[in-house]
Motif scaffolding. Structure first.
Motif, PDB file in Angstrom:
ATOM      1  N   ASP A  45     -39.180  23.034 -16.682  1.00  0.00           N
ATOM      2  CA  ASP A  45     -37.651  22.759 -16.660  1.00  0.00           C
ATOM      3  C   ASP A  45     -36.729  23.770 -16.423  1.00  0.00           C
ATOM      4  N   ARG A  46     -37.316  24.941 -16.461  1.00  0.00           N
ATOM      5  CA  ARG A  46     -36.342  26.186 -16.460  1.00  0.00           C
ATOM      6  C   ARG A  46     -35.561  26.254 -15.155  1.00  0.00           C
ATOM      7  N   ARG A  47     -36.108  25.907 -13.932  1.00  0.00           N
ATOM      8  CA  ARG A  47     -35.816  26.288 -12.693  1.00  0.00           C
ATOM      9  C   ARG A  47     -34.553  25.186 -12.542  1.00  0.00           C
ATOM     10  N   LYS A  48     -34.719  23.812 -13.247  1.00  0.00           N
ATOM     11  CA  LYS A  48     -33.896  22.801 -13.152  1.00  0.00           C
ATOM     12  C   LYS A  48     -32.409  23.204 -13.821  1.00  0.00           C
ATOM     13  N   LEU A  49     -32.649  23.718 -15.186  1.00  0.00           N
ATOM     14  CA  LEU A  49     -31.839  24.116 -15.772  1.00  0.00           C
ATOM     15  C   LEU A  49     -30.658  25.143 -15.183  1.00  0.00           C
ATOM     16  N   LEU A  50     -31.515  26.371 -14.559  1.00  0.00           N
ATOM     17  CA  LEU A  50     -30.943  27.250 -13.972  1.00  0.00           C
ATOM     18  C   LEU A  50     -29.802  26.709 -12.945  1.00  0.00           C
ATOM     19  N   LEU A  51     -30.533  25.852 -11.909  1.00  0.00           N
ATOM     20  CA  LEU A  51     -29.717  25.244 -10.835  1.00  0.00           C
ATOM     21  C   LEU A  51     -28.488  24.534 -11.551  1.00  0.00           C
ATOM     22  N   GLN A  52     -28.707  23.715 -12.593  1.00  0.00           N
ATOM     23  CA  GLN A  52     -27.612  23.049 -13.107  1.00  0.00           C
ATOM     24  C   GLN A  52     -26.530  23.816 -13.723  1.00  0.00           C
ATOM     25  N   TRP A  53     -26.876  25.053 -14.354  1.00  0.00           N
ATOM     26  CA  TRP A  53     -25.753  25.907 -14.885  1.00  0.00           C
ATOM     27  C   TRP A  53     -25.210  26.653 -13.851  1.00  0.00           C
ATOM     28  N   LEU A  54     -25.860  27.032 -12.794  1.00  0.00           N
ATOM     29  CA  LEU A  54     -25.351  27.711 -11.657  1.00  0.00           C
ATOM     30  C   LEU A  54     -24.155  26.694 -11.186  1.00  0.00           C
ATOM     31  N   TRP A  88     -24.731  32.330 -24.889  1.00  0.00           N
ATOM     32  CA  TRP A  88     -25.753  32.384 -25.920  1.00  0.00           C
ATOM     33  C   TRP A  88     -26.482  30.955 -26.093  1.00  0.00           C
ATOM     34  N   LEU A  89     -25.482  30.066 -26.162  1.00  0.00           N
ATOM     35  CA  LEU A  89     -26.212  28.860 -26.235  1.00  0.00           C
ATOM     36  C   LEU A  89     -27.004  28.187 -25.240  1.00  0.00           C
ATOM     37  N   ALA A  90     -26.686  28.693 -23.702  1.00  0.00           N
ATOM     38  CA  ALA A  90     -27.497  28.525 -22.708  1.00  0.00           C
ATOM     39  C   ALA A  90     -28.844  29.062 -22.646  1.00  0.00           C
ATOM     40  N   TRP A  91     -28.664  30.513 -23.235  1.00  0.00           N
ATOM     41  CA  TRP A  91     -30.032  31.281 -23.426  1.00  0.00           C
ATOM     42  C   TRP A  91     -30.941  30.888 -24.208  1.00  0.00           C
ATOM     43  N   GLN A  92     -30.435  30.178 -25.714  1.00  0.00           N
ATOM     44  CA  GLN A  92     -31.329  29.524 -26.594  1.00  0.00           C
ATOM     45  C   GLN A  92     -31.987  28.272 -25.922  1.00  0.00           C
ATOM     46  N   LYS A  93     -31.036  27.541 -25.340  1.00  0.00           N
ATOM     47  CA  LYS A  93     -31.588  26.178 -24.493  1.00  0.00           C
ATOM     48  C   LYS A  93     -32.787  26.778 -23.547  1.00  0.00           C
ATOM     49  N   PHE A  94     -32.291  27.755 -22.914  1.00  0.00           N
ATOM     50  CA  PHE A  94     -33.420  28.076 -21.768  1.00  0.00           C
ATOM     51  C   PHE A  94     -34.705  28.719 -22.270  1.00  0.00           C
ATOM     52  N   GLN A  95     -34.661  29.241 -23.572  1.00  0.00           N
ATOM     53  CA  GLN A  95     -35.814  29.813 -24.216  1.00  0.00           C
ATOM     54  C   GLN A  95     -36.504  28.561 -24.766  1.00  0.00           C
ATOM     55  N   SER A  96     -36.040  27.540 -25.231  1.00  0.00           N
ATOM     56  CA  SER A  96     -36.840  26.391 -25.875  1.00  0.00           C
ATOM     57  C   SER A  96     -36.931  25.591 -25.016  1.00  0.00           C
ATOM     58  N   SER A  97     -36.939  25.644 -23.731  1.00  0.00           N
ATOM     59  CA  SER A  97     -37.318  24.376 -22.727  1.00  0.00           C
ATOM     60  C   SER A  97     -38.746  24.949 -22.243  1.00  0.00           C
ATOM     61  N   ALA A  98     -39.290  23.836 -21.515  1.00  0.00           N
ATOM     62  CA  ALA A  98     -40.564  23.852 -21.040  1.00  0.00           C
ATOM     63  C   ALA A  98     -40.610  24.730 -19.823  1.00  0.00           C
ATOM     64  N   ILE A 153     -22.688  24.481 -12.268  1.00  0.00           N
ATOM     65  CA  ILE A 153     -21.555  24.103 -13.454  1.00  0.00           C
ATOM     66  C   ILE A 153     -20.682  25.601 -13.427  1.00  0.00           C
ATOM     67  N   GLY A 154     -21.144  26.596 -13.502  1.00  0.00           N
ATOM     68  CA  GLY A 154     -20.569  27.690 -13.477  1.00  0.00           C
ATOM     69  C   GLY A 154     -19.520  27.945 -12.057  1.00  0.00           C
ATOM     70  N   LEU A 155     -20.074  27.609 -10.807  1.00  0.00           N
ATOM     71  CA  LEU A 155     -19.314  27.850  -9.833  1.00  0.00           C
ATOM     72  C   LEU A 155     -18.449  26.602  -9.837  1.00  0.00           C
ATOM     73  N   ALA A 156     -18.448  25.343 -10.315  1.00  0.00           N
ATOM     74  CA  ALA A 156     -17.234  24.520 -10.466  1.00  0.00           C
ATOM     75  C   ALA A 156     -16.298  25.117 -11.475  1.00  0.00           C
ATOM     76  N   LEU A 157     -16.719  25.687 -12.330  1.00  0.00           N
ATOM     77  CA  LEU A 157     -15.642  26.314 -13.443  1.00  0.00           C
ATOM     78  C   LEU A 157     -14.913  27.360 -12.796  1.00  0.00           C
ATOM     79  N   VAL A 158     -15.619  28.135 -12.118  1.00  0.00           N
ATOM     80  CA  VAL A 158     -14.931  29.519 -11.360  1.00  0.00           C
ATOM     81  C   VAL A 158     -13.863  28.816 -10.502  1.00  0.00           C
ATOM     82  N   ALA A 159     -14.276  27.700  -9.779  1.00  0.00           N
ATOM     83  CA  ALA A 159     -13.379  26.970  -8.567  1.00  0.00           C
ATOM     84  C   ALA A 159     -12.452  26.485  -9.331  1.00  0.00           C
TER      85      ALA A 159
END
Length: 168
Positions: free
Chosen positions: A28-37, A15-25, A39-45
């Motif tokens: 910047d959205r592509r960069k945010l998606l890559l960062q979150w991806l 939910w926080l990530a979605w709020q940040k995504f909606q409020s970003s320019a 981070i998510g892969l690292a957490l899953v690992a």
């Protein structure tokens, strides 16, 4: 119980990530998606390593890498028309990066005139050196970026002081 807490934490993060995504320019959205991806892969690992289930991920990577290499080799041999498209796309990205690095005309501020400099500092036409410095000090203390002002106002105040002191 632990899974429920983990599920709630993932939901809050999403939910926080979605709020940040909606409020970003939009740029910047592509960069945010890559960062979150990543981070998510690292957490899953990390979670898979803690639970002892990481071995199947290593096996999947060992399978995918050779297949990917052969597929790319096959595509480059049998679809040669893709190479110019990829090169054109890379060239367009380089040109965009160069345009982004160069400041545009909107970043330039108009030069100050002595009349405008006096108006900014609030001094008269016959103001002396001490009066100009005192007015500058008073304004910059109010409008400095470290005290809630912004860089533009501080730069205009400094430019006004320099122009008036140069003319004296």
């Amino acid at each position: 119980m632990g899974r429920i807490i983990l599920l709630i934490a993932v939901g809050i993060f999403a939910w926080l990530a979605w709020q940040k995504f909606q409020s970003s320019a939009p740029q910047d959205r592509r960069k945010l998606l890559l960062q979150w991806l990543l981070i998510g892969l690292a957490l899953v690992a990390v979670l898979l390593a803690i639970s002892g289930r990481l071995h199947w991920v290593a096996a999947a990577i060992a399978l995918v890498l050779p297949v990917l290499g052969r597929t790319l080799g096959w595509l480059s041999r049998h679809l040669p028309w893709l190479a110019p498209l990829i090169a054109r796309h890379a060239q367009a990205r380089e040109e965009q990066k160069k345009r982004d690095e160069q400041p545009g005309d909107a970043d330039k501020t108009p030069p100050l005139t002595p009349v405008e400099a006096r108006r900014i500092l609030g001094v008269s036409a016959d103001a002396g050196r001490e009066e100009i410095i005192g007015a500058h000090r008073k304004l910059i203390q109010k409008l400095h970026p470290d005290r809630g002002g912004n860089d533009y106002l501080a730069s205009r105040i400094n430019a006004a002081k320099e122009l008036l002191l140069r003319d004296i």
